[in-house]
Design a protein around this motif. Sequence first.
Motif, PDB file in Angstrom:
ATOM      1  N   PHE A  78      34.080  43.461  34.370  1.00  0.00           N
ATOM      2  CA  PHE A  78      33.175  42.642  35.186  1.00  0.00           C
ATOM      3  C   PHE A  78      34.013  41.726  36.061  1.00  0.00           C
ATOM      4  O   PHE A  78      34.598  40.745  35.572  1.00  0.00           O
ATOM      5  N   ASP A 117      30.613  44.033  41.718  1.00  0.00           N
ATOM      6  CA  ASP A 117      29.686  43.260  42.543  1.00  0.00           C
ATOM      7  C   ASP A 117      28.955  42.199  41.743  1.00  0.00           C
ATOM      8  O   ASP A 117      27.836  41.821  42.058  1.00  0.00           O
ATOM      9  N   CYS A 118      29.595  41.718  40.678  1.00  0.00           N
ATOM     10  CA  CYS A 118      28.967  40.652  39.891  1.00  0.00           C
ATOM     11  C   CYS A 118      29.484  39.297  40.378  1.00  0.00           C
ATOM     12  O   CYS A 118      30.542  39.197  40.980  1.00  0.00           O
ATOM     13  N   LEU A 119      28.733  38.240  40.086  1.00  0.00           N
ATOM     14  CA  LEU A 119      29.090  36.880  40.494  1.00  0.00           C
ATOM     15  C   LEU A 119      29.220  36.038  39.239  1.00  0.00           C
ATOM     16  O   LEU A 119      28.251  35.454  38.757  1.00  0.00           O
ATOM     17  N   GLN A 120      30.399  35.976  38.670  1.00  0.00           N
ATOM     18  CA  GLN A 120      30.619  35.340  37.366  1.00  0.00           C
ATOM     19  C   GLN A 120      32.117  35.308  37.100  1.00  0.00           C
ATOM     20  O   GLN A 120      32.889  35.900  37.851  1.00  0.00           O
ATOM     21  N   PRO A 121      32.555  34.622  36.042  1.00  0.00           N
ATOM     22  CA  PRO A 121      33.972  34.671  35.672  1.00  0.00           C
ATOM     23  C   PRO A 121      34.410  36.110  35.340  1.00  0.00           C
ATOM     24  O   PRO A 121      33.611  36.894  34.820  1.00  0.00           O
ATOM     25  N   GLY A 165      33.843  40.463  40.174  1.00  0.00           N
ATOM     26  CA  GLY A 165      33.305  40.556  41.531  1.00  0.00           C
ATOM     27  C   GLY A 165      34.436  40.610  42.559  1.00  0.00           C
ATOM     28  O   GLY A 165      35.215  39.668  42.659  1.00  0.00           O
ATOM     29  N   SER A 186      31.650  46.728  36.966  1.00  0.00           N
ATOM     30  CA  SER A 186      30.935  46.062  38.051  1.00  0.00           C
ATOM     31  C   SER A 186      31.911  45.281  38.905  1.00  0.00           C
ATOM     32  O   SER A 186      32.560  44.351  38.423  1.00  0.00           O
ATOM     33  N   SER A 209      23.060  41.544  46.931  1.00  0.00           N
ATOM     34  CA  SER A 209      23.712  40.412  47.592  1.00  0.00           C
ATOM     35  C   SER A 209      24.341  40.823  48.924  1.00  0.00           C
ATOM     36  O   SER A 209      24.962  41.877  49.037  1.00  0.00           O
TER      37      SER A 209
END
Lengths: 340, 340, 340, 340, 340, 340
Positions: F155, F240-244, F157, F238, F209
Amino acid sequence: MKKYNVGIIGYGWVATAHIEAINKSDHAQVTAIYSSRELDDQALSEQWGTPIKSYTNLQEMLANPDLQVVSICSYPNQHKDQAVQAAEAGKHLILEKPLALSWADCQEIENAVNKAGVKSCVCFECRFSNQFKVIKSLIDQGLLGDLHYGEIDYFHGIGPWYGQFRWNVKKDPGGSSLLSAGCHALDALLLCMNDEVVEVTSYSTKSNSQIFEPYEYNTSSVTILKFKNGAIGKCASSIDCLQPYYLHTHLLGSEGSLLDNKFHSMKLGTDKNNWSNLALKLLDSGDVSDHPYLDQFNVFFESITQNIDMPLTSLRQAMKTFEVVFAADQSAAEGRPVQI
Amino acid sequence: MKKYNVGIIGYGWVATAHIEAINKSDHAQVTAIYSSRELDDQALSEQWGTPIKSYTNLQEMLANPDLQVVSICSYPNQHKDQAVQAAEAGKHLILEKPLALSWADCQEIENAVNKAGVKSCVCFECRFSNQFKVIKSLIDQGLLGDLHYGEIDYFHGIGPWYGQFRWNVKKDPGGSSLLSAGCHALDALLLCMNDEVVEVTSYSTKSNSQIFEPYEYNTSSVTILKFKNGAIGKCASSIDCLQPYYLHTHLLGSEGSLLDNKFHSMKLGTDKNNWSNLALKLLDSGDVSDHPYLDQFNVFFESITQNIDMPLTSLRQAMKTFEVVFAADQSAAEGRPVQI
Amino acid sequence: MKKYNVGIIGYGWVATAHIEAINKSDHAQVTAIYSSRELDDQALSEQWGTPIKSYTNLQEMLANPDLQVVSICSYPNQHKDQAVQAAEAGKHLILEKPLALSWADCQEIENAVNKAGVKSCVCFECRFSNQFKVIKSLIDQGLLGDLHYGEIDYFHGIGPWYGQFRWNVKKDPGGSSLLSAGCHALDALLLCMNDEVVEVTSYSTKSNSQIFEPYEYNTSSVTILKFKNGAIGKCASSIDCLQPYYLHTHLLGSEGSLLDNKFHSMKLGTDKNNWSNLALKLLDSGDVSDHPYLDQFNVFFESITQNIDMPLTSLRQAMKTFEVVFAADQSAAEGRPVQI
Amino acid sequence: MKKYNVGIIGYGWVATAHIEAINKSDHAQVTAIYSSRELDDQALSEQWGTPIKSYTNLQEMLANPDLQVVSICSYPNQHKDQAVQAAEAGKHLILEKPLALSWADCQEIENAVNKAGVKSCVCFECRFSNQFKVIKSLIDQGLLGDLHYGEIDYFHGIGPWYGQFRWNVKKDPGGSSLLSAGCHALDALLLCMNDEVVEVTSYSTKSNSQIFEPYEYNTSSVTILKFKNGAIGKCASSIDCLQPYYLHTHLLGSEGSLLDNKFHSMKLGTDKNNWSNLALKLLDSGDVSDHPYLDQFNVFFESITQNIDMPLTSLRQAMKTFEVVFAADQSAAEGRPVQI
Amino acid sequence: MKKYNVGIIGYGWVATAHIEAINKSDHAQVTAIYSSRELDDQALSEQWGTPIKSYTNLQEMLANPDLQVVSICSYPNQHKDQAVQAAEAGKHLILEKPLALSWADCQEIENAVNKAGVKSCVCFECRFSNQFKVIKSLIDQGLLGDLHYGEIDYFHGIGPWYGQFRWNVKKDPGGSSLLSAGCHALDALLLCMNDEVVEVTSYSTKSNSQIFEPYEYNTSSVTILKFKNGAIGKCASSIDCLQPYYLHTHLLGSEGSLLDNKFHSMKLGTDKNNWSNLALKLLDSGDVSDHPYLDQFNVFFESITQNIDMPLTSLRQAMKTFEVVFAADQSAAEGRPVQI
Amino acid sequence: MKKYNVGIIGYGWVATAHIEAINKSDHAQVTAIYSSRELDDQALSEQWGTPIKSYTNLQEMLANPDLQVVSICSYPNQHKDQAVQAAEAGKHLILEKPLALSWADCQEIENAVNKAGVKSCVCFECRFSNQFKVIKSLIDQGLLGDLHYGEIDYFHGIGPWYGQFRWNVKKDPGGSSLLSAGCHALDALLLCMNDEVVEVTSYSTKSNSQIFEPYEYNTSSVTILKFKNGAIGKCASSIDCLQPYYLHTHLLGSEGSLLDNKFHSMKLGTDKNNWSNLALKLLDSGDVSDHPYLDQFNVFFESITQNIDMPLTSLRQAMKTFEVVFAADQSAAEGRPVQI
């Protein structure tokens, strides 16, 4: 149906913890209590949920053929005579620590037990705690390698806020800092180091606090130990400290170290600059109701059934710990190393 | 303008930490370095930012009247001769630990220093660390009451990953676990207990790990101490453990306890079942670049100016620690308590 | 045998906490309860474990010569008349906060108590909490130096989920944000600052939330205070916030600061960039069952026996706090500073 | 190519932070510095990486048509005259806080800026910090509902260890606790409460510590505020505390509360008895190098290009904060509430 | 007075949780229990505090016109027949999960319920947990944007230590890893993704541990899902793991992510490199006594009164989840994707 | 003297990480760089500290007999041709991931390498990270027993803030979510599960997004795997995730589980309701400068010297991972399980 009927000798604080654990076991139940005070059988039976007969005459209780086991919960200075009588009466024995107040008395108990061929369980129940079961597994899996240095210490201020204080302050039956309480730590150290002790040196002292003034003996001691395999160890015992209960454990080995619930092992390749942590229930209270009596007693009752010496806390095993305790106290008293 | 010019004796790892701290001080600067190897003066001057002349002949450097102070950073087995020569040359002395490899040598240094009337600073710089300044304040404010038991220990595996390992493994100059490293812990214990030691007993051993095989002496020891006022103490020193660096500190007093950066004090009425915490910088690394040399040297230079013995780490003070160190090593070697 | 029989006036939520604490005390027991509702004596006696007689006529209860003490747990608007009557009947007084709903009523109670020569205890029990006993010790040990600024605030949303809400929302008997609840924070501030207040200014307001719509008065206020010695202080009181209970405490002094259970003290030399932590039980709930009534009542009963004014929460002491509370509410109402 | 050339007025500590941020921006670069001291242009150019010409005559620098922007980093008592001259010279203005030492001077600056039609940026850069951008988003998303009470405070001991101390201790140019430092907290409070202030009351005092003795004015103050919409607020400012830097923020609204980086929101249904936590960078240092100058300056330069007033920290916006600051200081001086 | 009388079908472990929750509700009470064993009505009534009549004949109980609701707590393989009978008897239905052991049986139940026009509540009570109510609010407030990927998993070792183990190990009635326990996670995933599932693929396996040997079916499975709107999802279900209970939740959206009780949202501008935290009660135990039955049942009883389908857990809603469960199990069995 | 001269092919971001690691190694140094841009040899040599010659003609560089090794750091769509040429020129190969953009290209590389008999190292350097070395040790010590289910996910981004974004968004050379980045997670999963994959099914999708709009392919996928021994696994990827950044790892075995840096093992008897923690450095960043290239390259150079295939990341080993990656992407594209 439960197999064993147990008689309790001495009806004080620790006895209540024993009764509760025994009655929770699937193997046994308390059916008799000896006390110097007259007790009300009906009240006892209601309180504990098993039919209990009380005695003020020990021989009378021991003469009851329906009792297979007795548990000795009296003052330490009564242990020896009662244990010998009970063994002679053919009863299997649960023995609270300290076993007795002298090494000679301990040996007398052992002789009686051996002669009678009864089974025995000494209450070094910390060996059955989650903390020491995990530590022992870690050692046995080789994650620490060969241990060459170990410290296990007992820091627990036993002041007026603590039940045992009342009688504990007297030389007889308190004995010493190690005898009255710290022997749990020393016993755990022997469990972990897993070798014969060949020499000890011990120093002792006492706090200036008014709180601990009533004690008739030195309430803090520190003992160092040499093992047969060359390893060394140390056991501090303080019942006059003012701080949270702390059974400090620190083991150094050829593959890593353990500090309380933390460890490092080269076998796993973890980061040497930070501790890894074990999820375990630390022994962080001196309260007997926290102690793992139930597990210990279950193992004892099963051993009786199988007619074997129980593992970990048989009298034979516990004698090794008490021999070291008495040697340490002798060293502190005489100001010299004592060989074992 | 800076008052004192300092000459460095021995240009190894610890010397770089001394030079950096001395040059940061407002009182002094390094202007000379003695080394058995030829060094490039220009490169040295550029690296350290002060004009430095190098010597391969010690007497030549000591003959320089512009040097007021020398700092002895050589191998421990060279300390004694160099210190005596420097004192005889009238130089004030910074002395790295261990002072020397025998008690007789230490005494010889002290005699030379006394005779020459020069000032001295022994590198027990942990006394100037935030950790022990705070602990000492806590004791001095009475928050722990009278101390009756103290443990300060040195757990720091000195293996091939650590600069000192190369020469440290030899009996000469390494000496012993205490001499080569653990004396910091013993010194801190004496600082906190603040009383004369009257007897020590020490046991020592060695890890089975291949990593520490090159050591020619026992790399773990545990020493117990009796103080004049009846208090007792303990100092373990292990340079063969595999774990995070740990300068374990545990002090018991008549008003409370301190464990590393945690404490309980009845004077404040905090909850006895939980530790309070002190915001302090724990000494958690054996790296000399972490050590508080700057503070210590500043105090030393100011003491020279005021013509007084420096507080906390003068030679006179440090001798007391080394006397105990040598007694402990003797006890371990001879297998008996040693009086002081 | 217990010395004092106590009669309770008003049998609501807070009364149950009083009865429980009084019956736990070694000095006293509840033997009478006055309520406007008929109560069942046998049920009361069984529930509380002491023989209790109930009254619907207050004078009748007060006429009982076996009652030495009464505790006033009724609605705030009933406090004054009942307290005066009880004092006139020669009963020692436990008085729940708020003392009364006007400064004149408070003074009337004080006059009656003084005239009757009875002892008094006002329920500012936070002064007996572990949190404020530790904070006071820290101040008294000089670890914060002289305080020049202090904030103690009460943030606790009192909505429909909270017992007191039902009657608290009414101007009479709720009074104000400070009177109905926040006075605990203001009282603690006066305890810590330990000086006379000379002026206050207060602003107040109310949340837009539907939840707090039923309140007939402003439910949030902020008050600033000037002390005689030049120090200043601030007390916010919000019973219309939506967040965890928070008795925010921040004290600034000439040697350090305290923030809730954290502190910095130059006396100890701890790291100024990080807080040290005190192990203490924070008052983190508005639940009366969490409040340290037992300690407070024990001190009160002992004071009666010794015929002295109780420390910390006597009526004389509490009057100082209420004078400031009423001045603050007057300031908020009149839009100007109020001198005291 | 960068659009704007910036001239710095005053070459002290804060100037270095401005130059670094401006040169990091894609829009501008520093090409001129005015200082009362002679500076070495080559050294400056090398240090900062842009070609810099220094001036000791301000008018001369302002006459340079290649400068579009000046940044005023001089002592506060010089701000007014320099700002007016720069505006008259047609330069866009970056103005360090405090804007000036009196409200009249602030108004004079505003008049000059308005007359000249130049753009302005006042260094309330906390509005561009991650902390307050997140807090503002939380408010704007409605997660706290309507705010009815807010506290934002400045706790930061400015002693000899802090650059600004040297001149900050003087009444002129230091001004007051709020003017010299605490105005950041007051400005942030106005940002969050987002309403006009109608009245303030302020009390002030000073620590007894020797450290802060040099200050010529009261170094701690607490100010309470009434807003037009009925909400109230409070701002404490202490530059004489001894503790970690703390920009304490506590906001109460009709849907929840925010405390520093913690919040509760009924909109999310989180547990009211525990705080939720926001991952944000708290402003936890008074060091100007930590301040978000770059973001602020970028927005300013873009606003010049677009010929609009910059958002958040234009002079027009900042005047509202300074009006409250001067009113608070007047209130503390005159001992009465001050209307705005 | 309570409106609804409830009859329980099947008197095992889960029934006790239902009875406790129902009797705590203000709307209903348990007045009847059907069990294949004979029960003692008086003992039941005393235990549960409501007058309870027991039946060994289900038709007899269903014929009682005073019962408005029945709760089906029997073995899963009995659910279908009992539910159909109860619906035909006009009783509103509480249905424990799994609804039935085949999709055909589920449909049969739905037909009976629709035909009878009774209301229904399927025990997917996690939808009423604090954890999922907060997560749903976060999604609904737009803080995560549009979700395009979601994982919710069930990790909970169901061994001999867990009540359900006894019958759960059998293919009938256990069914599969998803059916017997993991359907809670799958149901929560559908709640969060809020779209129709169009295809699933599932793989399954079994632990080598002796502990889980008694299971007659694969005890771990992992299922991936395609939603109509293009989003995808994944649900692992393991009842043969040895670790803490973990209902792992990870949702990715166009504005941020959620991981258990942690989140990041660009809407708030929090730091993307660190998680923000939500104060919520994680479902961290498989113990039915922890499950939020009370809230769910209250909503159900209120829906009956309002004559509407209950929100979140009506049979109509739950059918969507079971359709996916059966499709996943079919996919694992047949080794191919299954369309829905 | 260093043994191997290395030539770099492609001088972008990842190349700088390779050069730094190679030059830190004791075995090798970079002496040549091929780039389509002209580079300045002197500047390169100064920057990297080794004498470097640059080439714009690849064949010319490969013709240099002093180069023993080349490292391919170009765009993925250039890998195949360059690798084949380099192998044919007899150079040992370091190959950045992804190996190539099709399975056929990968096979072509393998054929060339086998034919030429050169050694190879594929940059699956996570196998040399502390995190996976510890996890592998834990598995190898048997603390988890036999694994039956495993998840390792990527994970991270990859948006405009990340160097790779510029070219990564294109179908060629980005490839897919797994190919461009997630293959690290899949490779780690195969390392841990230690068995052959027999089938995969994969679903993929894309965030709504705007940030990730430029991507020409699906940026999130989830793949499930069947192993020959019956175990199953799952790998989500992923970008395209928005997280650490989160390399989520969860392994279930017959003796315990591992979750990231936490574990439970029945072998140690730790508390099953709480996780134990391993001190390890989590891979918590996608930054190549954090990646353990040095260790990996050292092992590779030593393998060349010993003329053996390097352990863990030889081309032969890596081919197994890429075969699964391409199968997964094929499954997602064709909507069906793919056998291997």
